[in-house]
Design an enzyme around this catalytic site. Structure first.
Site, mmCIF file in Angstrom:
data_model
loop_
_atom_site.group_PDB
_atom_site.id
_atom_site.type_symbol
_atom_site.label_atom_id
_atom_site.label_comp_id
_atom_site.label_asym_id
_atom_site.label_seq_id
_atom_site.Cartn_x
_atom_site.Cartn_y
_atom_site.Cartn_z
ATOM 1 N N ASN A 35 8.695 7.194 5.311
ATOM 2 C CA ASN A 35 7.840 8.258 5.822
ATOM 3 C C ASN A 35 8.466 9.603 5.501
ATOM 4 O OD1 ASN A 35 5.247 7.680 7.265
ATOM 5 N ND2 ASN A 35 6.531 6.140 8.259
ATOM 6 N N ASP A 42 8.693 9.224 12.011
ATOM 7 C CA ASP A 42 7.510 9.036 11.169
ATOM 8 C C ASP A 42 7.327 10.287 10.309
ATOM 9 O OD1 ASP A 42 4.874 8.335 10.196
ATOM 10 O OD2 ASP A 42 4.683 6.986 11.891
ATOM 11 N N ARG A 97 0.852 -1.188 0.000
ATOM 12 C CA ARG A 97 0.000 0.000 0.000
ATOM 13 C C ARG A 97 0.882 1.230 0.000
ATOM 14 N NH1 ARG A 97 -0.009 2.885 4.730
ATOM 15 N NH2 ARG A 97 0.391 1.811 6.714
ATOM 16 N N ASN A 155 1.953 4.955 1.397
ATOM 17 C CA ASN A 155 2.059 5.487 2.744
ATOM 18 C C ASN A 155 2.148 7.018 2.665
ATOM 19 O OD1 ASN A 155 2.129 4.870 5.564
ATOM 20 N ND2 ASN A 155 4.321 5.307 5.598
#
Length: 289
Positions: free
Chosen positions: A151, A199, A103, A105
């Site tokens: 990220n 992150d 997927r 991000n």
């Protein structure tokens, strides 16, 4: 530098709140695994407003320049445009048919108006992820591979450097970027983490880098030379995304993966800081910067 204490915004507790940014004075963010694009109303005690809902995960969006309420999105296995009615128009699905279920991000637009988005395996398989760049003509190109949980990215004001976290590795790398071609060069290690995982990230007006630290309940700021500047504690274990709007730092958090989430896990927070952020960059479709 000083900072205030964290204040809770809005009534929602998100499963995996990320991708927060301020666009034309409006706060927008995503709840990744539910595929929802959300907006924060002026009443900070009210629920968030749903702008669009996809049938697949929604990693992050950027506004489309000159087209109000249009978005480019990292979603599902690729990149799409989202119209005001919430309908997606797919530009590419580069992770379709991957050897492991994938997927999209986190993602952002750079100052030159390109859109950058990372992909990851649902099971965070080592090295399965990539970073993709969407050009002004809508062409989606893989520019980095061998990532695990990418990220960011976050860009300096002139677009000549990109910060990219690989959260699973506990590292933030800084890549030189050719602002004309959008080609990244060989990276340097900017920061490493022994506790928690870097992150979401954003760059401020002094060139400092802010990152949410998943699992550590903190936000960190680094000076442009990589020197640690400060840490801000939050009453949530998994800070995930952040952005700056003037002297307000917005931070999302997540309940996903917690066996016993606390009352503020999944909340959105604000903290007053001394250094303002940069304007939210938009994707420039069909044109140049």
């Amino acid at each position: 530098m000083s900072a205030g204490t964290a204040a809770v915004q809005w009534a929602d507790r998100l499963g995996l709140g990320e991708g927060i940014r301020v666009v034309d004075g409006r706060v927008v963010l995503v709840d990744i695994l539910t595929g929802r694009l959300l907006s924060g109303p002026d009443d900070r005690t009210a629920p968030l407003t749903e702008l669009a809902g996809l049938d697949e995960p929604l990693g992050a969006v950027a506004p489309v320049h000159g087209r109000p309420d249009h978005w480019i999105a990292a979603a599902g296995t690729g990149i799409c445009l989202i119209a005001p009615d919430g309908r997606p128009e797919w530009l590419a699905r580069p992770e379709d048919g991957a050897a492991t279920p994938m997927r999209m991000n986190d993602a952002t637009a750079d100052p030159q108006g390109r859109f950058w988005a990372g992909s990851m395996a649902y099971d965070a398989d080592e090295g399965a992820g990539s970073l993709y760049r969407t050009g002004h003509d809508g062409t989606v190109t893989r520019v980095l591979d061998g990532l695990t949980v990418p990220n960011g990215p976050a860009f300096t004001a002139d677009g000549t450097a990109m910060y990219l976290a690989d959260s699973a590795k506990g590292v933030i790398r800084r890549y030189p970027v050719d602002p004309d071609s959008g080609s990244p060069g060989a990276p340097d290690t900017f920061a490493t983490f022994g506790e928690g995982s870097p992150d979401g990230m954003t760059v401020d007006a002094e060139g400092g880098l802010w990152t949410a630290v998943w699992g550590a309940g903190t936000v960190h700021r680094f000076r442009a030379d990589g020197t640690p500047d400060r840490q801000i504690p939050l009453p949530a274990a998994q800070p995930a995304g952040l952005c700056l709007d003037g002297d307000t730092l917005y931070v999302t958090s997540a309940r996903h993966g917690l066996t016993a989430p606390g009352p503020l896990d999944g909340a959105v927070f604000t903290v007053r800081v001394d250094v303002p952020g940069l304007p939210t960059a938009a994707y420039r479709q069909g044109g140049s910067a």
